[in-house]
Write a protein that holds these residues in place. Structure first.
Motif, mmCIF file in Angstrom:
data_model
loop_
_atom_site.group_PDB
_atom_site.id
_atom_site.type_symbol
_atom_site.label_atom_id
_atom_site.label_comp_id
_atom_site.label_asym_id
_atom_site.label_seq_id
_atom_site.Cartn_x
_atom_site.Cartn_y
_atom_site.Cartn_z
ATOM 1 N N LEU A 172 -9.115 -13.695 -24.435
ATOM 2 C CA LEU A 172 -8.021 -14.427 -25.065
ATOM 3 C C LEU A 172 -8.548 -15.307 -26.198
ATOM 4 O O LEU A 172 -7.978 -15.339 -27.291
ATOM 5 C CB LEU A 172 -7.312 -15.290 -24.019
ATOM 6 N N LYS A 185 -3.368 -14.566 -9.057
ATOM 7 C CA LYS A 185 -1.936 -14.774 -9.278
ATOM 8 C C LYS A 185 -1.140 -13.479 -9.235
ATOM 9 O O LYS A 185 -0.112 -13.381 -8.540
ATOM 10 C CB LYS A 185 -1.712 -15.471 -10.614
ATOM 11 N N GLY A 186 -1.574 -12.461 -9.952
ATOM 12 C CA GLY A 186 -0.831 -11.205 -9.972
ATOM 13 C C GLY A 186 -0.779 -10.546 -8.604
ATOM 14 O O GLY A 186 0.244 -9.946 -8.231
ATOM 15 N N THR A 221 -6.406 -17.409 -11.662
ATOM 16 C CA THR A 221 -6.343 -16.396 -12.713
ATOM 17 C C THR A 221 -6.441 -14.988 -12.151
ATOM 18 O O THR A 221 -5.669 -14.106 -12.527
ATOM 19 C CB THR A 221 -7.475 -16.606 -13.731
ATOM 20 N N THR A 222 -7.380 -14.765 -11.257
ATOM 21 C CA THR A 222 -7.585 -13.423 -10.721
ATOM 22 C C THR A 222 -6.701 -13.135 -9.516
ATOM 23 O O THR A 222 -6.522 -11.982 -9.142
ATOM 24 C CB THR A 222 -9.062 -13.217 -10.336
ATOM 25 N N SER A 242 -12.357 -14.083 -14.095
ATOM 26 C CA SER A 242 -11.671 -15.174 -14.796
ATOM 27 C C SER A 242 -12.295 -15.471 -16.152
ATOM 28 O O SER A 242 -11.595 -15.620 -17.157
ATOM 29 C CB SER A 242 -11.687 -16.444 -13.936
ATOM 30 N N VAL A 284 -11.477 -12.668 -18.689
ATOM 31 C CA VAL A 284 -10.097 -12.740 -19.175
ATOM 32 C C VAL A 284 -9.966 -13.855 -20.194
ATOM 33 O O VAL A 284 -9.390 -13.677 -21.282
ATOM 34 C CB VAL A 284 -9.127 -12.960 -18.000
ATOM 35 N N ALA A 313 0.189 -17.326 -18.965
ATOM 36 C CA ALA A 313 0.558 -16.007 -18.457
ATOM 37 C C ALA A 313 -0.571 -15.361 -17.674
ATOM 38 O O ALA A 313 -0.337 -14.464 -16.849
ATOM 39 C CB ALA A 313 0.983 -15.100 -19.615
ATOM 40 N N ASN A 314 -1.795 -15.819 -17.901
ATOM 41 C CA ASN A 314 -2.956 -15.247 -17.213
ATOM 42 C C ASN A 314 -3.522 -16.179 -16.139
ATOM 43 O O ASN A 314 -4.643 -15.990 -15.680
ATOM 44 C CB ASN A 314 -4.040 -14.897 -18.233
ATOM 45 N N ARG A 350 -0.310 -17.599 -23.675
ATOM 46 C CA ARG A 350 -1.109 -16.503 -23.128
ATOM 47 C C ARG A 350 -2.003 -16.983 -21.996
ATOM 48 O O ARG A 350 -2.221 -16.262 -21.021
ATOM 49 C CB ARG A 350 -1.939 -15.853 -24.243
#
Length: 330
Positions: free
Chosen positions: A56, A216-217, A213-214, A49, A52, A293-294, A290
């Motif tokens: 950004l 979600k995807g 953050t880590t 996290s 990332v 989105a992350n 951004r």
């Protein structure tokens, strides 16, 4: 050592495609702040996290200031390696640490890092908030917390919970959940979220409290199940996922701000200049997009003094948790 060099050329390209802002007053602040490369030292490993977030912020800072920014990973010891490195450098604003607030308010309570988080380090700016979520292996038969507790209780002594580092809310929340749910989960710490999540996804470790953050995807792709959000209100990014409070665990409220910290030896006027520059970045609609989105939630700017007070209050709250739940380093 993994590094990201954000060059002037890259900054200009990023400006064309992402930020499209005019430097305005920020350029004056940035020019007065630094005329040499700025190093953003990250407390976590690549892919975590903090990493990332730092990349950004590094992109935005390079774009809007025209200055070279280096993002440098120095993970380990719950953030102490990065912080002690920063403290060993001149307090001139050229070496700053990018981290979650837990490296000041959680980790030092159980993992002594050789610095005083309330005296040696000064929070400069908070730009986003990280939300904690209870996630689990997709192989788990349960689809909600009630079913998860029943499943884990059915096989006592066989399960553990992962954390992304000892002494963090990932450990705190896991231990609190285990005790409050009447479970006997053993703590299994990892050096960051990525390796922990690999074992959770595979089913080797069934559950973990991780940053959104880590996760979600992996949640979106079905590689992780999500059971609850450890915050006072539902996350706008997971509006259909209940909070742990709704599920009967009101003490499980954890969330860290993500931001930049410096040495307390830094001159107050320099702290304010850096704060102003970072606050300008944080107000950028493009950066907010951004961040969202992350998996980060952008937050309103807080003055340096109020941010410092918030750190002290959270530290004291966590000290109470450590004592109440008898949390110790493995």
């Amino acid at each position: 050592m993994p590094q990201l060099l954000v060059s002037r050329r890259r900054a200009l390209a990023a400006a064309a495609c992402a930020f499209l802002v005019t430097p305005s007053a920020f350029a004056t602040n940035a020019a007065a702040w630094a005329d040499k490369p700025i190093h953003l030292v990250v407390t976590g490993p690549a892919g975590g996290s903090a990493d990332v977030f730092a990349r950004l912020v590094g992109d935005a800072l390079a774009t809007q200031s025209g200055q070279t920014v280096v993002v440098e990973n120095r993970p380990g010891a719950g953030g102490a390696i990065a912080l002690k490195y920063m403290l060993s450098q001149p307090a001139d604003g050229l070496t700053l640490v990018v981290c979650a607030s837990n490296v000041l308010t959680e980790v030092p309570l159980v993992l002594k890092g050789g610095f005083d988080p309330l005296k040696d380090v000064k929070p400069v700016a908070a730009l986003a908030k990280g939300t904690s979520v209870l996630v689990g292996s997709p192989t788990l038969p349960a689809s909600d917390v009630k079913g998860l507790v029943a499943y884990l209780k059915g096989k006592p002594g066989q399960f553990g919970f992962a954390s992304y580092s000892p002494g963090t809310s990932s450990q705190y929340a896991g231990l609190m959940f285990s005790k409050e749910a009447g479970l006997d989960l053993q703590h299994v710490p990892y050096p960051g979220s990525p390796p922990a999540l690999v074992d959770v996804m595979s089913g080797r470790i069934p559950v973990m409290f991780d940053g959104l953050t880590t996760s979600k995807g992996l949640i979106d792709s079905g590689k992780l199940k999500v059971f609850g959000v450890a915050s006072k209100s539902r996350s706008p990014q997971l509006p259909n996922v209940p909070t742990m409070t709704e599920l009967g665990y009101p003490n499980l409220v954890f969330g860290n701000w993500m931001g930049v910290v410096a040495s307390s030896k830094m001159a107050p006027e320099l702290v304010q200049k850096i704060h102003a520059a970072l606050a300008h970045i944080g107000a950028s609609p493009a950066l907010k997009q951004r961040l969202l989105a992350n998996g980060f939630d952008p937050i309103e700017d807080q003055p340096v003094d109020k941010l410092g007070q918030a750190v002290r209050e959270e530290y004291e709250r966590n000290a109470g948790i450590v004592k109440t739940y008898d949390i110790k380093l493995n």
